[in-house]
Motif scaffolding. Structure first.
Motif, mmCIF file in Angstrom:
data_model
loop_
_atom_site.group_PDB
_atom_site.id
_atom_site.type_symbol
_atom_site.label_atom_id
_atom_site.label_comp_id
_atom_site.label_asym_id
_atom_site.label_seq_id
_atom_site.Cartn_x
_atom_site.Cartn_y
_atom_site.Cartn_z
ATOM 1 N N HIS A 1 0.827 -1.209 0.000
ATOM 2 C CA HIS A 1 0.000 0.000 0.000
ATOM 3 C C HIS A 1 0.863 1.261 0.000
ATOM 4 O O HIS A 1 0.503 2.265 -0.624
ATOM 5 C CB HIS A 1 -0.929 -0.009 1.220
ATOM 6 C CG HIS A 1 -1.981 -1.067 1.153
ATOM 7 N ND1 HIS A 1 -2.809 -1.380 2.213
ATOM 8 C CD2 HIS A 1 -2.355 -1.903 0.142
ATOM 9 C CE1 HIS A 1 -3.636 -2.351 1.861
ATOM 10 N NE2 HIS A 1 -3.377 -2.687 0.617
ATOM 11 N N HIS A 2 1.995 1.199 0.687
ATOM 12 C CA HIS A 2 2.929 2.334 0.683
ATOM 13 C C HIS A 2 3.496 2.558 -0.712
ATOM 14 O O HIS A 2 3.669 3.704 -1.147
ATOM 15 C CB HIS A 2 4.056 2.080 1.681
ATOM 16 C CG HIS A 2 4.995 3.231 1.822
ATOM 17 N ND1 HIS A 2 6.191 3.308 1.120
ATOM 18 C CD2 HIS A 2 4.914 4.371 2.557
ATOM 19 C CE1 HIS A 2 6.808 4.431 1.444
ATOM 20 N NE2 HIS A 2 6.068 5.094 2.298
ATOM 21 N N ILE A 3 3.753 1.477 -1.421
ATOM 22 C CA ILE A 3 4.237 1.598 -2.803
ATOM 23 C C ILE A 3 3.187 2.278 -3.677
ATOM 24 O O ILE A 3 3.503 3.138 -4.511
ATOM 25 C CB ILE A 3 4.616 0.210 -3.367
ATOM 26 C CG1 ILE A 3 5.885 -0.304 -2.681
ATOM 27 C CG2 ILE A 3 4.818 0.270 -4.877
ATOM 28 C CD1 ILE A 3 6.254 -1.722 -3.059
ATOM 29 N N LEU A 4 1.912 1.891 -3.493
ATOM 30 C CA LEU A 4 0.834 2.527 -4.262
ATOM 31 C C LEU A 4 0.763 4.028 -3.976
ATOM 32 O O LEU A 4 0.586 4.839 -4.901
ATOM 33 C CB LEU A 4 -0.503 1.873 -3.919
ATOM 34 C CG LEU A 4 -0.718 0.436 -4.402
ATOM 35 C CD1 LEU A 4 -2.043 -0.096 -3.885
ATOM 36 C CD2 LEU A 4 -0.672 0.368 -5.920
ATOM 37 N N LEU A 5 0.918 4.405 -2.705
ATOM 38 C CA LEU A 5 0.906 5.828 -2.353
ATOM 39 C C LEU A 5 2.100 6.564 -2.953
ATOM 40 O O LEU A 5 1.967 7.702 -3.419
ATOM 41 C CB LEU A 5 0.905 5.990 -0.833
ATOM 42 C CG LEU A 5 -0.425 5.755 -0.104
ATOM 43 C CD1 LEU A 5 -0.221 5.813 1.402
ATOM 44 C CD2 LEU A 5 -1.465 6.786 -0.533
ATOM 45 N N CYS A 6 3.259 5.924 -2.953
ATOM 46 C CA CYS A 6 4.455 6.545 -3.543
ATOM 47 C C CYS A 6 4.297 6.716 -5.053
ATOM 48 O O CYS A 6 4.725 7.736 -5.616
ATOM 49 C CB CYS A 6 5.698 5.710 -3.233
ATOM 50 S SG CYS A 6 6.170 5.733 -1.501
ATOM 51 N N GLU A 7 3.700 5.733 -5.692
ATOM 52 C CA GLU A 7 3.449 5.855 -7.136
ATOM 53 C C GLU A 7 2.473 6.986 -7.429
ATOM 54 O O GLU A 7 2.639 7.731 -8.408
ATOM 55 C CB GLU A 7 2.919 4.527 -7.673
ATOM 56 C CG GLU A 7 3.962 3.430 -7.718
ATOM 57 C CD GLU A 7 3.384 2.088 -8.139
ATOM 58 O OE1 GLU A 7 2.128 1.972 -8.188
ATOM 59 O OE2 GLU A 7 4.172 1.156 -8.412
ATOM 60 N N LEU A 8 1.449 7.117 -6.574
ATOM 61 C CA LEU A 8 0.515 8.242 -6.732
ATOM 62 C C LEU A 8 1.239 9.562 -6.508
ATOM 63 O O LEU A 8 1.010 10.534 -7.242
ATOM 64 C CB LEU A 8 -0.639 8.096 -5.739
ATOM 65 C CG LEU A 8 -1.638 9.258 -5.691
ATOM 66 C CD1 LEU A 8 -2.353 9.406 -7.027
ATOM 67 C CD2 LEU A 8 -2.636 9.072 -4.554
ATOM 68 N N MET A 9 2.118 9.608 -5.512
ATOM 69 C CA MET A 9 2.883 10.823 -5.235
ATOM 70 C C MET A 9 3.740 11.205 -6.432
ATOM 71 O O MET A 9 3.824 12.387 -6.804
ATOM 72 C CB MET A 9 3.759 10.579 -3.996
ATOM 73 C CG MET A 9 4.522 11.777 -3.500
ATOM 74 S SD MET A 9 3.460 13.022 -2.751
ATOM 75 C CE MET A 9 3.759 14.377 -3.876
ATOM 76 N N ASP A 10 4.391 10.223 -7.050
ATOM 77 C CA ASP A 10 5.205 10.488 -8.240
ATOM 78 C C ASP A 10 4.350 11.005 -9.391
ATOM 79 O O ASP A 10 4.767 11.896 -10.140
ATOM 80 C CB ASP A 10 5.936 9.215 -8.682
ATOM 81 C CG ASP A 10 7.022 8.806 -7.697
ATOM 82 O OD1 ASP A 10 7.469 9.681 -6.920
ATOM 83 O OD2 ASP A 10 7.416 7.628 -7.706
ATOM 84 N N LEU A 11 3.151 10.455 -9.524
ATOM 85 C CA LEU A 11 2.239 10.885 -10.586
ATOM 86 C C LEU A 11 1.797 12.329 -10.373
ATOM 87 O O LEU A 11 1.777 13.137 -11.315
ATOM 88 C CB LEU A 11 1.027 9.957 -10.623
ATOM 89 C CG LEU A 11 0.098 10.029 -11.837
ATOM 90 C CD1 LEU A 11 0.860 9.700 -13.112
ATOM 91 C CD2 LEU A 11 -1.071 9.079 -11.661
ATOM 92 N N VAL A 12 1.453 12.669 -9.135
ATOM 93 C CA VAL A 12 1.066 14.047 -8.817
ATOM 94 C C VAL A 12 2.238 14.992 -9.034
ATOM 95 O O VAL A 12 2.095 16.077 -9.618
ATOM 96 C CB VAL A 12 0.559 14.137 -7.358
ATOM 97 C CG1 VAL A 12 0.327 15.587 -6.955
ATOM 98 C CG2 VAL A 12 -0.729 13.339 -7.189
#
Length: 447
Positions: A295-306
């Motif tokens: 789940h942390h990886i998913l949040l980091c990927e979202l952060m990179d996208l933003v």
């Protein structure tokens, strides 16, 4: 004694089995609800998602000609897309054309009268407004690729074992947006009050034979670049006020948008941190650490996208705010004629400083929340230190999680105070240079 012990263990087993069955039932219920929300728009709308919270501001951006998105009010985030041939795009193009004409007119009058650091503000204001609008149009093209994965993460984070905060995300964004909008409106009204009072006092003191002061005279002086080309009638009066007000709100909307994005991201990182903090001093199975890490990886990927999509807006916001703060501070010791002038000057300066501070502080919460799991991970005993715990710890420490201005700087508390220190230092230098040529007396009222 053995019989009693055997009887005691026999009685505990059904209780343990009953608890495990109840736990599995709750897990299945949560999974079923997640699937319903993913497949049913009505169920998804009941969740406190970022798409639901940001939707009113996307509508406001369309009114300002900034984000030409189709189906903004749709309950399904997949339906919110950029369409080139749409009414929103046409409105954005018309707005850019009208703003371009006004900017060119202001620049022409500026070149004819001479340029200095103080009279170039209007051209910079409208030019930056058009650049902001173009940047948000580019963001609108990528909005669907941003909000769909964000909504997928929301579905995960809004169910147990994650806990929700006391106040919903929608409420937080609503209070933040309304507060900034009201403060912006007050600043805009104070500007017109100060400008009109100056005009009225000039007529009273310099044209003593005039008894009736027409409002049209103020309009023709305030919007001289418009009414030198166009006739004075209600349509063009509305156009003048609308264009000026829209550019003011565009400038403020950029900062507000960064604040809203920061609040949404910080909320999700805080939820993940709260789940990890609740596991302190407990023996945690590897399967749980693996799930949290994924789940942390998913949040980091979202952060990179933003970060990829709005880092240029962050840079533009900081440059814009720094310029106008410098311009305000340069005239901080200049004498003003009336109390309403002082009220507008100090209100606009403090509001600008407060808004810039809010951008940095809200964005810094993302990074601070992302580091919170380390407090628990560093306390895991060596006997329970597994490969999953090591991977999760390395994952958090190896990358910076937060917003930046095209990776040139990050929005943190330290960078904000560093920027303020540098601004104050250079402003004192500019004030010393400006003091040699600056006169303390007020300029003549009747010229």
């Amino acid at each position: 004694m053995r019989q009693a012990a055997g009887k005691h263990s026999f009685e505990r087993k059904p209780n343990i089995l009953r608890l495990q069955k109840a736990k599995r039932r709750r897990q299945r219920a949560v999974i079923d609800q997640k699937w319903r929300c993913a497949g049913n728009v009505e169920d998804f709308e009941q969740l406190d998602t970022f798409h639901r919270a940001i939707r009113p501001y996307l509508c406001l951006a369309q009114v300002l000609g900034m984000m030409p998105l189709a189906n903004v009010l749709s309950l399904n985030p997949q339906m919110v897309t950029f369409q080139l041939c749409s009414s929103g795009t046409c409105f954005s193009v018309i707005f850019l054309l009208l703003g371009g004409v006004k900017t060119i007119r202001l620049a022409t009058k500026l070149f004819q009268g001479g340029i200095n650091a103080k009279n170039i503000v209007g051209v910079v204001f409208f030019s930056s407004g058009m650049i902001i609008c173009l940047n948000f149009i580019c963001l609108a093209r990528c909005w669907n690729r941003l909000i769909v994965p964000w909504s997928g993460i929301d579905i995960i984070m809004l169910f147990p074992p994650y806990t929700t905060t006391k106040h919903s995300l929608r409420r937080k964004l609503l209070i933040t947006g309304c507060s900034l909008g009201c403060l912006t409106l007050v600043e805009h009204c104070l500007y017109y009050a100060s400008s009109y009072y100056n005009y009225r006092m000039q007529i009273v003191h310099c044209q003593t034979n005039v008894t009736d002061i027409p409002f049209s005279g103020y309009m023709k002086r305030e919007f001289a670049d418009i009414f030198e080309m166009l006739p004075y009638n209600p349509i063009f009066i509305f156009y003048a006020f609308f264009l000026n007000g829209t550019f003011t709100f565009i400038w403020n909307f950029m900062d507000m948008f960064i604040i809203l994005i920061s609040i949404g991201l910080a909320e999700r990182f805080q939820q993940l941190a709260n789940r990890v903090l609740a596991l302190a001093y407990q023996h945690v199975p590897d399967a749980v650490w693996h799930e949290i890490r994924m789940h942390h990886i998913l949040l980091c990927e979202l952060m990179d996208l933003v970060e990829t999509n709005i880092s240029h807006i962050v840079l533009l916001s900081c440059l814009n705010n720094i310029y106008f703060i410098c311009n305000k501070l340069l005239t901080i010791f200049t004498k003003l004629r009336y109390p309403v002038n002082y009220a507008y000057f100090w209100y606009s300066l403090l509001f600008l400083l407060g808004r810039t501070c809010a951008v940095f502080l809200c964005a810094s919460r993302i990074h601070e929340a992302s580091l919170l799991p380390l407090t628990v991970l560093t306390m895991v005993p060596s006997d329970y230190w597994t490969e999953e715990v090591q991977r999760f710890t390395h994952q958090i420490r190896s990358q910076y999680i937060g917003l930046s201005g095209l990776s040139l700087f990050h929005l943190t508390r330290r960078s904000f105070f560093g920027m303020m220190t540098t601004l104050v230092y250079y402003e004192f230098m500019l004030l010393q240079l400006d003091a040699k040529s600056n006169k303390n007396d007020l300029p003549a009222l009747c010229v």
